[in-house]
Structure formats: structure tokens, C-alpha cells
Design an enzyme around this catalytic site. Structure first.
Site, PDB file in Angstrom:
ATOM      1  NE  ARG A   1       1.416 -12.921   1.935  1.00 28.63           N
ATOM      2  CZ  ARG A   1       2.264 -13.862   2.364  1.00 28.63           C
ATOM      3  NH1 ARG A   1       1.877 -15.093   2.394  1.00 28.63           N
ATOM      4  NH2 ARG A   1       3.470 -13.550   2.789  1.00 28.63           N
ATOM      5  CB  THR A   2       1.915  -7.484  -2.349  1.00 31.37           C
ATOM      6  OG1 THR A   2       1.448  -7.651  -1.009  1.00 31.37           O
ATOM      7  CG2 THR A   2       1.375  -6.209  -2.932  1.00 31.37           C
TER       8      THR A   2
ATOM      9  CE  LYS B   1      25.883  -2.379 -10.482  1.00 23.52           C
ATOM     10  NZ  LYS B   1      25.620  -2.429 -11.924  1.00 23.52           N
TER      11      LYS B   1
ATOM     12  NE  ARG C   1       5.156  -4.654  -0.109  1.00 20.35           N
ATOM     13  CZ  ARG C   1       4.609  -5.725   0.480  1.00 20.35           C
ATOM     14  NH1 ARG C   1       5.384  -6.672   0.966  1.00 20.35           N
ATOM     15  NH2 ARG C   1       3.305  -5.845   0.577  1.00 20.35           N
TER      16      ARG C   1
HETATM   17  N1   CP Z   1       0.137  -9.359   2.871  1.00 20.42           N
HETATM   18  C1   CP Z   1       1.293  -8.978   2.267  1.00 20.42           C
HETATM   19  O1   CP Z   1       1.515  -7.793   1.935  1.00 20.42           O
HETATM   20  O2   CP Z   1       2.169  -9.999   2.033  1.00 20.42           O
HETATM   21  P1   CP Z   1       3.572  -9.858   1.284  1.00 20.42           P
HETATM   22  O3   CP Z   1       4.464  -9.024   2.163  1.00 20.42           O
HETATM   23  O4   CP Z   1       4.072 -11.257   1.087  1.00 20.42           O
HETATM   24  O5   CP Z   1       3.319  -9.152  -0.028  1.00 20.42           O
END
Ligand code: CP
Length: 307
Positions: free
Chosen positions: A59-60, A87, A109
Site C-alpha cells: 500500500r505505502t 553487498k 521505509r
Molecule cells: N498499511 C501499510 O503500511 O501497508 P504496507 O506495509 O503494505 O505498506
């Protein structure tokens, strides 16, 4: 107020209620844009954005990429599993190499709490935290708040129960900060073993009986059990967890009022929520996903304008 008080979006804890309201109001305009036949605007035409994902996401990742493209930004995508991180390249070396390609904003992320803050201290680009370990997931909290506001009018005095694996959840922490800043009351519900020791210091109610939590709330946000972050056993079995903390249709229909059901995804169907609840007319799970694009457009647009 027409600009954010911050250069980066590292967490909801660091931003003000005015910042949140500005993002949500701007997202309303972008939601209207993405529902037009021509969904693209030129707002970020000269901006290059790197999406750096050191942890899995559906999603994100897709939502940020779509938001960037709807704003006409140039977009590059990086996934650690197919990169030179494998690596042995460090985070700073990886990011500095990407920034050498003249990148203005970084969406990241990362599995480590504090990774986005660390990056913001070492590079000049604007940083957006797309989830850092069990710490924060600010854009998830913003899209959740947007979705509740859209459904219930506003957040003031609304009662939100966050149910499940609070201990390992960045969604829970960012939601608590965001909902409280907007005037909502927050309850967390789950097994004692999945509650952080500091939870009461956040000013939330704590409940271990799901039925009582659901009777109290206007909205239930059902969280996933994050088995990938659990280094020890926190409950005897998933079956027992589901019996005590899973939301099924029978339980939902037994409540004295109709509540709104949310889930940040990914869903473990049949564990924290059954399919007939996830797909029911009380669920706004897919509205959350749709709103994620508009909210992320608002965050990118507002941060790009922040010098
Ligand atoms: N809600 C959410 O962060 O989903 P993802 O981990 O798929 O990005």
C-alpha cells in the site's frame, strides 16, 4: 496557516494539530483532483523524489508512487532486496549515492526505529518517514484520521479503539498521537503481553476485553498481529488470539450501535478480522487505501513548498 511547521515528516509526535489539519484539508482538494477524468496536476513538475524501501510494502509504496506521479514529480524507486545493500553498502552511502543523482525528497521505509530521523541529520533532502520499525508510520495515521473525518464529520470527542498488537505497531503509536492532537479519545485493546509498559503514560484508556472496547468506541481500528517482529511467543496460539481479540460478524452485530471498522492492511483474514467484517458495509478499509493517495499528495505538496 498555509505552510507546515516542519521541513521533514518524521513522525506525528513532532508536528502540530495545525500541521495535521492543513494536511487533511489539502488532501480534501487532492481527493477531488484524483476523482476527475484527468487526475494529474503539474504541482511538483521540477521535483525529483526517491522512494527507498528497505522493508516490504504494498500500500505505502504504491500509494506514494501514484501520489508523486499524480503531482507530475520525477520518481525513482529503490528496493533493498534488489540493491547493493545486499553487498554490504551502508544506509548513508546508499542514500548519498542516490542523492548524487540530484534528488529533492526521499520517502523511506526502514526496519529500524529512528532511521528517518538519522537520515534527516545526514542529508539535505526532505525526508518522509514511510514507516520506521515499530516506531512511527505518520502517513498511515494521517490517512486514517482523514478517513474517520470523512465518515464521522470530525474527530473531536470521537472514541477510537485500536485493537491488537500495540507493542509492535508503528500504526498504533502514530494513530494515538494524531487522534489525540485532533481531540479524539483513544482506547487500546489487546492482550497484556502485547501492550507496551509505557502505554498509560500516553493518555489512552487500556482495555483487555474486546466486547467492552467495541461497545465503548465509534471506530475500531483492527491491527495485524506482527509475527515478523515477535521474537518470543506473546500468546499461546493464533486460534486463542482470534477467539479473544478477533472481530467477527456475530460480535459486530451484537453491539448496541453500528461502529466503523478500519484496518491499515495487510489483513490476516480470519485472525484479527473475518472476511465478512472486512468486506461489510461497516468497513472503510478500501476507502483508507483510496484516501492514502490524496493524503500523500498533500504531504508531498506541502513539504515541497517548505524551504
Ligand atoms: N498499511 C501499510 O503500511 O501497508 P504496507 O506495509 O503494505 O505498506
Amino acid at each position: 496557516m498555509s505552510s507546515l511547521s516542519t521541513k521533514h515528516l518524521l513522525g506525528i509526535k513532532d508536528i502540530t494539530a495545525d500541521d495535521i489539519n492543513l494536511i487533511l484539508n489539502t488532501a480534501e482538494n487532492f481527493k477531488e483532483v484524483i476523482n476527475r477524468p484527468i487526475k494529474k496536476v503539474p504541482s511538483l513538475r521540477e521535483i525529483t523524489i526517491a522512494n527507498l524501501f528497505f522493508e516490504n510494502s504494498t500500500r505505502t509504496k504504491l500509494s506514494f508512487e501514484l501520489a508523486e506521479k499524480r503531482l507530475s514529480a520525477d520518481v525513482i524507486n529503490f528496493s533493498s532486496s534488489t540493491s547493493s545493500v545486499k553487498k554490504g553498502e551502508t544506509l548513508i552511502d546508499t542514500v548519498n549515492n542516490i542523492l548524487a543523482m540530484k534528488v529533492d525528497m526521499v520517502v523511506m521505509r526502514h526496519p529500524n526505529p529512528g532511521a528517518a530521523l538519522f537520515l534527516s541529520k545526514h542529508v539535505n533532502s526532505k525526508i518522509i518517514n514511510a514507516g520506521d520499525g515499530a516506531h512511527e508510520h505518520p502517513t498511515q495515521a494521517l490517512l486514517d484520521a482523514f478517513s474517520i473525518r470523512e465518515k464521522l464529520g470530525n474527530l473531536k470527542k470521537k472514541k477510537i479503539a485500536i485493537v491488537g498488537d500495540i507493542l509492535h505497531s508503528r500504526v498504533a503509536l502514530s494513530n494515538i498521537f494524531c487522534l489525540q492532537k485532533l481531540g479524539a479519545e483513544v482506547m487500546v485493546c489487546g492482550p497484556t503481553t502485547l501492550m507496551p509498559k509505557y502505554i498509560s503514560s500516553l493518555g489512552v484508556k487500556v482495555e483487555h476485553n474486546l466486547k467492552k472496547a467495541l461497545e465503548w468506541c465509534d471506530v475500531a481500528n483492527m491491527l495485524r498481529i506482527q509475527l515478523e517482529r515477535q521474537d518470543i511467543k506473546y500468546f499461546p496460539s493464533l486460534r486463542e488470539y482470534t477467539m479473544l481479540f478477533g472481530l467477527n460478524k456475530e460480535l459486530l452485530d451484537s453491539l448496541s450501535k453500528k461502529i466503523v471498522v478500519m484496518h491499515p492492511g495487510p489483513i490476516n483474514r480470519g485472525v484479527e478480522i473475518t472476511s465478512d467484517v472486512a468486506d461489510s458495509d461497516q468497513s472503510i478499509i478500501l476507502e483508507q487505501v483510496e484516501n492514502g493517495v490524496a493524503v500523500r499528495m498533500a504531504v508531498l505538496f506541502l513539504l515541497a513548498g517548505r524551504v
